[in-house]
Enzyme design. Structure first.
Site, PDB file in Angstrom:
ATOM      1  CB  ILE A 121      -0.966  -0.024   1.208  1.00  0.00           C
ATOM      2  CG1 ILE A 121      -1.901  -1.246   1.091  1.00  0.00           C
ATOM      3  CG2 ILE A 121      -1.779   1.268   1.281  1.00  0.00           C
ATOM      4  CD1 ILE A 121      -2.766  -1.520   2.299  1.00  0.00           C
TER       5      ILE A 121
ATOM      6  CG  ASP B 260       9.522  -0.814   5.361  1.00  0.00           C
ATOM      7  OD1 ASP B 260      10.132  -1.671   6.034  1.00  0.00           O
ATOM      8  OD2 ASP B 260       8.476  -1.052   4.733  1.00  0.00           O
TER       9      ASP B 260
ATOM     10  CB  CYS C 121      -5.681   4.148   5.607  1.00  0.00           C
ATOM     11  SG  CYS C 121      -6.591   5.661   5.340  1.00  0.00           S
TER      12      CYS C 121
ATOM     13  NE  ARG D 223      -5.527  -4.338  10.977  1.00  0.00           N
ATOM     14  CZ  ARG D 223      -6.168  -4.239   9.812  1.00  0.00           C
ATOM     15  NH1 ARG D 223      -6.481  -3.061   9.331  1.00  0.00           N
ATOM     16  NH2 ARG D 223      -6.523  -5.308   9.145  1.00  0.00           N
TER      17      ARG D 223
ATOM     18  CD  GLU E 169     -11.410  -0.433  13.472  1.00  0.00           C
ATOM     19  OE1 GLU E 169     -12.005  -1.253  12.750  1.00  0.00           O
ATOM     20  OE2 GLU E 169     -10.360   0.117  13.152  1.00  0.00           O
TER      21      GLU E 169
ATOM     22  CG  HIS F 156     -11.587  -0.730   9.240  1.00  0.00           C
ATOM     23  ND1 HIS F 156     -11.054  -1.462  10.265  1.00  0.00           N
ATOM     24  CD2 HIS F 156     -10.846  -1.061   8.138  1.00  0.00           C
ATOM     25  CE1 HIS F 156     -10.044  -2.211   9.816  1.00  0.00           C
ATOM     26  NE2 HIS F 156      -9.914  -1.974   8.519  1.00  0.00           N
TER      27      HIS F 156
ATOM     28  CB  ALA G 132     -10.743  -3.101   2.404  1.00  0.00           C
TER      29      ALA G 132
HETATM   30  N1  LIG Z   1      -7.959   0.427   6.315  1.00  0.00           N
HETATM   31  C1  LIG Z   1      -8.143  -0.706   5.704  1.00  0.00           C
HETATM   32  O1  LIG Z   1      -9.261  -1.108   5.417  1.00  0.00           O
HETATM   33  C2  LIG Z   1      -6.944  -1.506   5.285  1.00  0.00           C
HETATM   34  C3  LIG Z   1      -6.984  -2.206   4.068  1.00  0.00           C
HETATM   35  C4  LIG Z   1      -5.875  -2.961   3.695  1.00  0.00           C
HETATM   36  C5  LIG Z   1      -4.765  -3.016   4.525  1.00  0.00           C
HETATM   37  N2  LIG Z   1      -4.778  -2.352   5.697  1.00  0.00           N
HETATM   38  C6  LIG Z   1      -3.598  -2.363   6.569  1.00  0.00           C
HETATM   39  O2  LIG Z   1      -2.557  -1.606   5.946  1.00  0.00           O
HETATM   40  C7  LIG Z   1      -1.294  -2.029   6.445  1.00  0.00           C
HETATM   41  C8  LIG Z   1      -0.301  -2.181   5.307  1.00  0.00           C
HETATM   42  O3  LIG Z   1      -0.734  -3.169   4.420  1.00  0.00           O
HETATM   43  P1  LIG Z   1       0.174  -3.671   3.183  1.00  0.00           P
HETATM   44  O4  LIG Z   1      -0.680  -4.564   2.371  1.00  0.00           O
HETATM   45  O5  LIG Z   1       0.861  -2.523   2.557  1.00  0.00           O
HETATM   46  O6  LIG Z   1       1.219  -4.544   3.980  1.00  0.00           O
HETATM   47  P2  LIG Z   1       2.708  -4.930   3.518  1.00  0.00           P
HETATM   48  O7  LIG Z   1       3.071  -6.099   4.344  1.00  0.00           O
HETATM   49  O8  LIG Z   1       2.798  -5.017   2.053  1.00  0.00           O
HETATM   50  O9  LIG Z   1       3.559  -3.676   4.001  1.00  0.00           O
HETATM   51  C9  LIG Z   1       3.828  -3.373   5.337  1.00  0.00           C
HETATM   52  C10 LIG Z   1       5.198  -2.733   5.399  1.00  0.00           C
HETATM   53  O10 LIG Z   1       5.424  -2.320   6.736  1.00  0.00           O
HETATM   54  C11 LIG Z   1       6.795  -2.519   7.000  1.00  0.00           C
HETATM   55  N3  LIG Z   1       6.991  -2.549   8.439  1.00  0.00           N
HETATM   56  C12 LIG Z   1       6.779  -3.566   9.307  1.00  0.00           C
HETATM   57  N4  LIG Z   1       7.105  -3.181  10.557  1.00  0.00           N
HETATM   58  C13 LIG Z   1       7.538  -1.890  10.454  1.00  0.00           C
HETATM   59  C14 LIG Z   1       8.014  -0.953  11.396  1.00  0.00           C
HETATM   60  N5  LIG Z   1       8.127  -1.255  12.699  1.00  0.00           N
HETATM   61  N6  LIG Z   1       8.349   0.262  10.958  1.00  0.00           N
HETATM   62  C15 LIG Z   1       8.243   0.589   9.640  1.00  0.00           C
HETATM   63  N7  LIG Z   1       7.828  -0.275   8.690  1.00  0.00           N
HETATM   64  C16 LIG Z   1       7.469  -1.493   9.103  1.00  0.00           C
HETATM   65  C17 LIG Z   1       7.131  -3.808   6.305  1.00  0.00           C
HETATM   66  O11 LIG Z   1       8.502  -3.923   6.050  1.00  0.00           O
HETATM   67  C18 LIG Z   1       6.327  -3.682   5.015  1.00  0.00           C
HETATM   68  O12 LIG Z   1       7.112  -3.147   3.975  1.00  0.00           O
HETATM   69  C19 LIG Z   1      -1.585  -3.302   7.228  1.00  0.00           C
HETATM   70  O13 LIG Z   1      -1.645  -2.974   8.591  1.00  0.00           O
HETATM   71  C20 LIG Z   1      -2.961  -3.713   6.764  1.00  0.00           C
HETATM   72  O14 LIG Z   1      -3.639  -4.479   7.703  1.00  0.00           O
HETATM   73  C21 LIG Z   1      -5.828  -1.579   6.085  1.00  0.00           C
HETATM   74  O1  LIG Z   2     -12.586  -6.089   5.861  1.00  0.00           O
HETATM   75  C1  LIG Z   2     -12.410  -4.902   5.745  1.00  0.00           C
HETATM   76  O2  LIG Z   2     -13.201  -4.136   5.213  1.00  0.00           O
HETATM   77  C2  LIG Z   2     -11.098  -4.272   6.251  1.00  0.00           C
HETATM   78  C3  LIG Z   2      -9.919  -4.920   5.634  1.00  0.00           C
HETATM   79  C4  LIG Z   2      -8.600  -4.316   5.990  1.00  0.00           C
HETATM   80  O3  LIG Z   2      -8.523  -3.795   7.251  1.00  0.00           O
HETATM   81  C5  LIG Z   2      -7.506  -5.317   5.755  1.00  0.00           C
HETATM   82  O4  LIG Z   2      -6.651  -5.505   6.609  1.00  0.00           O
HETATM   83  O5  LIG Z   2      -7.507  -5.922   4.680  1.00  0.00           O
END
Ligand SMILES: NC(=O)c1ccc[n+]([C@@H]2O[C@H](COP(=O)([O-])OP(=O)(O)OC[C@H]3O[C@@H](n4cnc5c(N)ncnc54)[C@H](O)[C@@H]3O)[C@@H](O)[C@H]2O)c1
Ligand SMILES: O=C(O)CC[C@@H](O)C(=O)O
Length: 526
Positions: A150, A169, A228, A230, A259, A278, A281
């Site tokens: 993301i 990162d 966006c 956690r 939540e 939230h 997604a």
């Molecule tokens: N709001 C939503 O609905 C929603 C939707 C999708 C994902 N998410 C959340 O978004 C976040 C990122 O998702 P993603 O798919 O990009 O994951 P990803 O695993 O592709 O990327 C996460 C990155 O964080 C880095 N990381 C881990 N620990 C770290 C730290 N202490 N400091 C800095 N960087 C660190 C990792 O190296 C990795 O590059 C996750 O928490 C996921 O659950 C939220």
């Molecule tokens: O289910 C959802 O809508 C949230 C998903 C999102 O937080 C995720 O980690 O993929």
């Protein structure tokens, strides 16, 4: 037929896939006690972020084989408890990447231009153009914390909007960050220099409350934070204070420590704070993507196939799985075979990746070999998830060796099991990349495809022995489908591998061992 419970709203595309192999019950909004009450009936559970799958739920899920999270984060699942029970936990690592990145970007622009409050004001009948004067993001510095899937997409779009990009990162290389157009910096520098800070990290013990009173104090007064990722990565009370006191300019949050968000000071703040429930997604496209991705994996696991995005099977990503799947079947068959030849309690398993296989990832093959090895003891209770743990608990030592010089076959796998009753070894290869062949048993070269029922003898290579064994099996009405002898020297020791149509009747193995010239005999069921 298997039964699947879908306990959060999931796109119909996913339900349709599940319905091909299972009876699907969609029951959303269940209270924890209600879920615990009914989960025992189901083979699979499909969820989004609304269901908490606790240890109690997992304990009550006596039939559960798989938990599918239609999304990325599995922090609402007790993965350790699932692993202990051999339940596969799968997610959709990429299905909602774009949706979440676009939500973060939308939050950034909304914060800069006060769009939610300006919209609410116009809808109230006002026409206030002074209160909502905004700021441009062009030429501003965006600090991205977490440059994964993301974070990288956010970077690409932000770059196109003319922003300067900093990233923190610790797990990615400077080169990778530069490829994406980001300067990799220490967190403190990012906090000090960024006009916008966007979080794209998982919530871990290291990232919990990463944004707190102390770190907020390091930021610029015009800084705006977007989360966006956690809930719990930001200390919400400290953030509310910082925004109220003007330590920073604002924040946009999609996720919260608890939540749904309950009573919170954040709700009382003005246009500097944007809150969404939230929704990262929540796009039509992402919901179709994650539903299909996870439903396909549930279907596969219910059909006895491995899942491509299992979070609790180490080292098994979709790309690796695609390449290694046939070799995993080979490893499992060999593990099952060598376990039965060894009999008793296996104490050490030597796994040698030979020829071209020597350069491959070994972990999935070791897991598959252990799954096969433990099958006789644990039957269906052992799977790719718990094979490692079960082996450790039984004190089985695994030794891994690579031998690229072994060139009898392009790539082959050699397993040697040492246990309370001695040592046995088997080697196998894939012919035409698909068909499993046993190529060696206890050091004797053979070339036979494994079959469900097999008989192996260790005997002296001498005239008449095959005839005697054939007559003996015939007298017990055992039909031989194929037979092959492997020997190293003429009239020395030899191994005979027989495929038979049915299991050996009781008692016959002892009679086989009495045949003159036969030193030992083993029957196996694969
Ligand atoms: N709001 C939503 O609905 C929603 C939707 C999708 C994902 N998410 C959340 O978004 C976040 C990122 O998702 P993603 O798919 O990009 O994951 P990803 O695993 O592709 O990327 C996460 C990155 O964080 C880095 N990381 C881990 N620990 C770290 C730290 N202490 N400091 C800095 N960087 C660190 C990792 O190296 C990795 O590059 C996750 O928490 C996921 O659950 C939220
Ligand atoms: O289910 C959802 O809508 C949230 C998903 C999102 O937080 C995720 O980690 O993929």
């Amino acid at each position: 037929m298997s039964k699947v419970l879908v306990s959060d709203p999931i796109d119909k595309a996913g339900i349709d896939i599940l319905s091909q192999v299972a009876t699907v019950d969609v029951k959303t909004g269940l209270k924890p006690a209600e879920l615990q009450e009914i989960i025992g009936e189901y083979d699979a559970l499909m969820i989004r972020s609304g269901t908490r799958v606790t240890q109690e739920i997992i304990e009550a899920g006596t039939q559960l084989k798989i938990i599918g999270r239609a999304g990325v984060g599995v922090d609402n699942v007790d993965v350790a408890a699932a692993t202990r029970k051999g339940i596969v936990v799968v997610n959709s690592p990429e299905g909602n990447t774009i949706a979440a990145a676009e939500h973060a970007l939308a939050m950034m622009l909304s914060l800069s231009r006060h769009i939610p409050d300006a919209n609410a004001s116009v809808k109230k009948g006002e026409w206030d153009r002074k209160t909502f004067v905004g700021a441009e993001v062009y030429k501003k510095t965006l600090g991205i914390v977490g440059l994964g899937k993301i974070g990288s997409h956010v970077a690409n779009v932000a770059k196109a909007m003319g922003m300067k990009l900093l990233a923190y990162d610790p797990f990615i290389s400077r080169e990778r960050a530069e490829q994406i157009g980001c300067q990799l910096v220490e967190l403190d520098l990012l906090f000090q220099q960024a006009d916008y800070i966007t979080l794209h990290i998982p919530k871990t013990p290291e990232t919990a409350n990463l944004i707190n009173a102390k770190t907020l104090a390091k930021m610029k007064p015009n800084a705006r934070i977007i989360n966006c990722a956690r809930g719990g990565i930001i200390d919400e009370a400290a953030l509310a204070t910082a925004v109220k006191e003007g330590t920073i300019a604002g924040a946009a949050l999609d996720v919260f420590a608890s939540e749904p968000l309950g009573e919170s000071e954040l709700r009382s703040l003005g246009k500097e704070i944007i809150l969404t429930p939230h929704l990262g997604a929540s796009t039509a496209e992402a919901q179709v993507n994650v539903a299909i991705d996870v439903a396909e994996q549930i279907r596969d696991v219910l059909l006895g196939l491995p899942a491509r995005s299992a979070v609790n099977i180490p080292g098994l990503g979709p790309d690796i799985l695609e390449e290694l799947k046939p070799y995993m079947e080979l490893a499992e068959t060999l593990g099952n075979l060598v376990g039965q030849l060894a009999g008793g309690r296996v104490e050490t398993l030597n796994v040698t990746l030979q020829g071209d296989l020597a350069t491959n990832k070994s972990q999935p093959l070791i897991i598959a070999a252990l799954k096969g090895l433990l099958y006789q003891a644990l039957r269906e209770r052992v799977n790719y998830v718990n094979a490692n743990i079960e082996a450790k608990e039984r004190g089985i030592r695994v030794i891994e060796t690579r031998d690229a010089s072994a060139r009898d076959y392009a790539g082959s796998l050699h397993l040697e099991a040492t246990g309370t009753l001695g040592t046995h070894s088997v080697t196998g290869a894939l012919l035409g990349d698909k068909e499993i062949h046993l190529t060696d048993v206890d050091g004797f070269p053979i070339n036979v495809p494994p079959s469900k029922y097999m008989l192996f003898t260790l005997h002296r290579d001498m005239p008449g022995i095959i005839g005697k064994l054939g007559s003996l099996l015939g007298s017990f009405n055992v039909n031989i489908a194929s037979m092959q002898v492997g020997r190293k020297i003429v009239r020395g020791d030899a191994v005979m591998a027989l495929s038979i149509d049915d299991p050996l009747p009781d008692g016959i193995l002892e009679e086989i061992k009495q045949v003159s010239g036969i030193r030992d005999a083993y029957t196996v069921t694969l």
